[in-house]
Design a protein around this motif. Sequence first.
Motif, PDB file in Angstrom:
ATOM      1  N   PHE A 295       7.079 -52.882  58.798  1.00  8.80           N
ATOM      2  CA  PHE A 295       6.647 -51.511  58.603  1.00  8.80           C
ATOM      3  C   PHE A 295       6.672 -51.103  57.138  1.00  8.80           C
ATOM      4  N   LEU A 299       3.562 -49.531  55.172  1.00  7.95           N
ATOM      5  CA  LEU A 299       3.644 -48.234  54.523  1.00  7.95           C
ATOM      6  C   LEU A 299       3.255 -48.311  53.049  1.00  7.95           C
ATOM      7  N   TYR A 340       9.933 -40.458  50.943  1.00  5.57           N
ATOM      8  CA  TYR A 340      10.758 -41.574  51.411  1.00  5.57           C
ATOM      9  C   TYR A 340      12.189 -41.513  50.888  1.00  5.57           C
ATOM     10  N   THR A 358      10.227 -49.294  50.954  1.00  6.43           N
ATOM     11  CA  THR A 358       8.931 -48.659  50.725  1.00  6.43           C
ATOM     12  C   THR A 358       8.863 -48.035  49.336  1.00  6.43           C
ATOM     13  N   SER A 614      14.352 -41.450  65.534  1.00  2.33           N
ATOM     14  CA  SER A 614      13.098 -40.703  65.443  1.00  2.33           C
ATOM     15  C   SER A 614      13.343 -39.258  65.027  1.00  2.33           C
ATOM     16  N   ILE A 617      14.002 -39.253  61.367  1.00  2.00           N
ATOM     17  CA  ILE A 617      12.753 -39.399  60.616  1.00  2.00           C
ATOM     18  C   ILE A 617      11.986 -38.088  60.615  1.00  2.00           C
ATOM     19  N   LEU A 671       6.197 -43.369  62.350  1.00  3.13           N
ATOM     20  CA  LEU A 671       5.927 -44.244  61.212  1.00  3.13           C
ATOM     21  C   LEU A 671       4.450 -44.191  60.826  1.00  3.13           C
TER      22      LEU A 671
END
Length: 770
Positions: A295, A299, A340, A358, A614, A617, A671
């Motif tokens: 991921f 990203l 981020y 990221t 989640s 995030i 995501l």
Amino acid sequence: MTQGSRSTRLPALIWAVLLLLCALFVTHQVWQGAPLDTRITALLPESDEQPILQRADHSLGDTYEKRLLILLKGDDSAQAAELLRQQLKDSGSVSSLDTEAPPRPDKVLAEHRYRLLSQPLQQADADTWLKQGLTRLFTPGMDADIQRDPFGLLDQWLNERLSGPVSWQDGGPTIDSAEGLWRVVSATLDGDPYQLQLQTRLMETLDEFEQAHPQLTVLRAGVVFHAAAGAQQARSEISTIGLGSLLGILLLLALVFRRPGVMAALLLPVFCGLLLATAVSWALFASLNLITLAFGASLIGISVDYALHLQCYRQLHPQRPLSRLWPSLFLGLLTSLCAYLVQLATPMPGLRQMATFTALGLVGAWLTVRLWLPLLPVQPHPATSRIADGLNRWRLTRPGLAVVLVTSLILSTATLVALMKTTLSHDLRQLNPSPAELVAEQQHVQKLMQQPASFRYLLVTADNEEALLQRLEAIDPLLTSLSADGHLSAWQHIAQAVPSRATQQDNLELVRQRYDEVLPQLLDQVGLDPVLAERLTQRLDDVPELTINEWLNTGAGETGRPLVLDGTERPAALVLLGDVDSSAVARLEELAGAPDILYRDRVNALSIQLSTLSKEISQWLLLALLLVIAGLTWRYRRRAWRALLPPVGAVALTLGVLAATHTGLTLFHLLGLLLVLGIGMDAGIFSTEHPSDSSTWLAISLSCASSLLAFGLLAFSATPALHFLGTTCLIGLVAAWCLVPVARGVQPDSGTDTRHHARHHSETRSHETH
């Protein structure tokens, strides 16, 4: 010398040395076999109970993940089962077969027989014991040992402990069901079930066997079959979706730029960003999770935006100074980093690792664009200018009232629907990529075997082994009641095979009592000297106790080894549970209120942790969004809405569509929203900084199109996680691209930009003519 080369030569050299060191470090890590973590649980936060629960999960995983079951039904199934066992051995895919001998440890347990009583004998009266002894002695074919076991205590106990659907016929285990007779082939894998080579050997062996025996019905169960199906599906999608998206991106860039050197320059920043992120993250976290790589790599795909904007700007305006572009590129980097880096404050280790990876990737890509790409020669192609001119005609310099009203209505509706109907979904079963046929086979096998699952259990601890066995025995009445009422399908624990010392002593006392009451009558009725009773009773004077280790070292007890945890501060054991309903869960959770019992549903626990991840995030994404809104508002003042419309509007539209279609948001949807937000922010910033520049609109369009090809096509993936990510990107990126023309304004000196572009177009044609 190319534009800006003198001022960036030394920094570019330093950057090259740094990347070389990163490459050497990554090579060393790979060469030394440095760990790459594949567990999704490694990304989740640890709880106070995690150490002992993690040990229990590992114990079950090490045993059950390496086991496989194959059931055969049809003509000549006995010979076919034996042939399959031999073929599995020869393939090298299994280390041992678990069904090579009948699992009856009569000899090992013979000396313990007087302490082991089946439940019917425990509750039977003296007359029943007498009938039991007479029946054994006078039944033809019954192997009755009047000297050692006149009442068949060991046979009764073993029959009860080893009772179930599996019996031994024709030299192997079988299941006699309403569907017919099934032959059971069970084995332990010779390695990790996720090893591709092992999967290949096993699947080739089974495929050849099935082709040679088309008359047989074959059922498979085991993690390795699901892993093999997932690997096959991944290979298939790589060769279709993956190859298709790669070819699509290359064709798109080739169509626009027509220069191989330009296309290579576009991919260089992404590679450098990945290299920096991998090396530094590996050094910081010691172990890098494969999910972070997967991921994180996707990203930082937004980093190609920097190269696209630079190359489009240089292609269409080769004589303009790059100083006009650097503020936009730097602001795009800052806003993406803000989205981020704020996540580093979260207590979720996985989120921190992904955010770090990221952010490093974005910085690495940006530095490559800033320091290296200006040193490359400019090679404009007239086709690029023609495409930019045609695309720029779609620009809405002053959107009409109708466009504004329709856009506002759509965004308002989407936002309202998202606020009212958005739900979260973190059921791992929804993310199961296994084919429905394989899942049905697994469930069919579990139903035939009548075995509890390995992901739901009670964890029981005690001060010593005896207290542990007594605690397990104390739980049995509740589990028996739940099973009788249909709330629990099955359960299994070590005390079912090894009674506590207290129970064994009670059993021995009951045997002594029955020997005194019944044995003389039994001997008298069969015509033997009653004096023999005294000699037989003497066998009860020194009967050893059965211990857990003795049972586990038998063939029948070997499969129960995961039920006892080793290496814990206090003795601990597991109670494996089968299917349960809500009523059983409530009773089990109530039972787990005791300090020595924990209730564990690994699937549900992982779902809860994913839900927590989640939510984290979502919260940090919202905070990052607020910070970006504040920052862009401070920079652009009244024009801030133009920069915010593409990213914020795309997120709102995506959430609205998902909510309207009753799609619960998973971690992978979120995501995808991060990717949409990053590309949308770049689009909004560049269109606000350079609203009348055709190179900006070309770069934004290429960025959205290439990202759609790279990630949007994943919406057609059969793997749920990739499908969710791809669907989110497909909706969000299309929305972001469509909103940019509405947000784009016009610079006061638009005529100057037009004249510059016309002069560049003329110069390019003259250059190509010469």
